[in-house]
Design a protein around this motif. Sequence first.
Motif, PDB file in Angstrom:
ATOM      1  N   GLY A  97     -19.082  28.132 -20.258  1.00 42.41           N
ATOM      2  CA  GLY A  97     -17.714  28.404 -20.409  1.00 42.41           C
ATOM      3  C   GLY A  97     -17.132  27.400 -21.359  1.00 42.41           C
ATOM      4  O   GLY A  97     -16.231  27.614 -22.344  1.00 42.41           O
ATOM      5  N   GLU A 134     -18.051  27.847 -25.005  1.00 42.98           N
ATOM      6  CA  GLU A 134     -17.502  29.078 -25.758  1.00 42.98           C
ATOM      7  C   GLU A 134     -16.014  28.608 -26.031  1.00 42.98           C
ATOM      8  O   GLU A 134     -15.569  28.731 -27.168  1.00 42.98           O
ATOM      9  CB  GLU A 134     -17.386  30.178 -24.466  1.00 42.98           C
ATOM     10  CG  GLU A 134     -16.596  31.364 -25.305  1.00 42.98           C
ATOM     11  CD  GLU A 134     -16.309  32.572 -24.150  1.00 42.98           C
ATOM     12  OE1 GLU A 134     -16.041  32.223 -23.032  1.00 42.98           O
ATOM     13  OE2 GLU A 134     -16.177  33.761 -24.552  1.00 42.98           O
ATOM     14  N   GLN A 135     -15.387  27.792 -25.206  1.00 46.44           N
ATOM     15  CA  GLN A 135     -14.133  27.188 -25.637  1.00 46.44           C
ATOM     16  C   GLN A 135     -14.042  26.260 -26.912  1.00 46.44           C
ATOM     17  O   GLN A 135     -13.547  26.472 -27.800  1.00 46.44           O
ATOM     18  CB  GLN A 135     -13.261  26.444 -24.643  1.00 46.44           C
ATOM     19  CG  GLN A 135     -12.560  27.151 -23.552  1.00 46.44           C
ATOM     20  CD  GLN A 135     -11.951  25.853 -22.761  1.00 46.44           C
ATOM     21  OE1 GLN A 135     -11.093  25.484 -23.119  1.00 46.44           O
ATOM     22  NE2 GLN A 135     -12.449  26.308 -21.531  1.00 46.44           N
ATOM     23  N   LYS A 142     -22.262  32.889 -22.619  1.00 55.43           N
ATOM     24  CA  LYS A 142     -20.952  33.359 -23.145  1.00 55.43           C
ATOM     25  C   LYS A 142     -20.963  33.491 -24.704  1.00 55.43           C
ATOM     26  O   LYS A 142     -19.872  33.852 -24.997  1.00 55.43           O
ATOM     27  CB  LYS A 142     -19.956  32.278 -22.402  1.00 55.43           C
ATOM     28  CG  LYS A 142     -19.830  32.440 -21.040  1.00 55.43           C
ATOM     29  CD  LYS A 142     -18.385  32.457 -20.352  1.00 55.43           C
ATOM     30  CE  LYS A 142     -18.324  32.705 -18.925  1.00 55.43           C
ATOM     31  NZ  LYS A 142     -18.085  31.702 -18.058  1.00 55.43           N
TER      32      LYS A 142
END
Length: 252
Positions: A211, A214-215, A247
Amino acid sequence: MGFGLTNIKIIIAEDYDQMSAKAAHIMADEISLRPDGVFGFATGGTPVGMYKELIRMRQAGEVSFAKVTAFNLDEYYPIEKANDQSYDYFMKDNLFNHVDIDHSRLNIPNGECSDPVAECISYEAKIAAAGGIDLQLIGIGLNGHIGFNEPADHFTNATNHIELTESTIRANRRFFVHEKDVPRHALTMGIRTIMSAQKILLIANGEKKSGILEQVLFGDITPKVPASVLQLHHNVTIVIDKPAGAKIAARI
Ligand code: GLP
């Protein structure tokens, strides 16, 4: 959104071992190109496998650290070097005591210093005097921190003395016997210091990092996600395993 990934090379390895081997080979190749270069090292669980591979390569005569100058990203503050949780101890235990590096060229922020501000100024000056960092290895914290640059309202500048966030203190809790022993401060290269490296090599493994990656790669460039600033660096290589890439794999 970020402005694209042309400056960032992403390698998704099958698993942790392959990630470690790939990253070790990238660093070893760079050392072969610049045997007397300045290399930045990182701590954490992630680089342990990479360091094992570098030790193996050293033993096989595939790489030599004899002329390398090393600078570590960060250190807890205060902490004694002899404490087995200090980053000084970690680096010697996991890499430096097992390769042919000249210990007079090892640099790690001094967690035993009495004046942390002076220590940070002196550390930054040492990096500058060495001519800057050729290749900086970094890991990434679950909240996007690099080194110990925590989410904040501003990007940090040079090496500095910081207060750790509760989330990082919690993540570090597993390494200490007593809660009271978990350090609440650290000395860390600043974001500017890291961004000044000629090349940056980021490694990450495990689904729990997917996660934040991805950010970092596709989100806004913001000091709330310190690693997002890497979108602005001209030469970043990211080596991750499949779960960490879950992701982003479809977007690159
Ligand atoms: C600590 C270090 C970071 C490191 C992070 C991630 O906070 N200061 O440099 O990247 O941990 O650690 P791990 O590799 O164990 O996930």
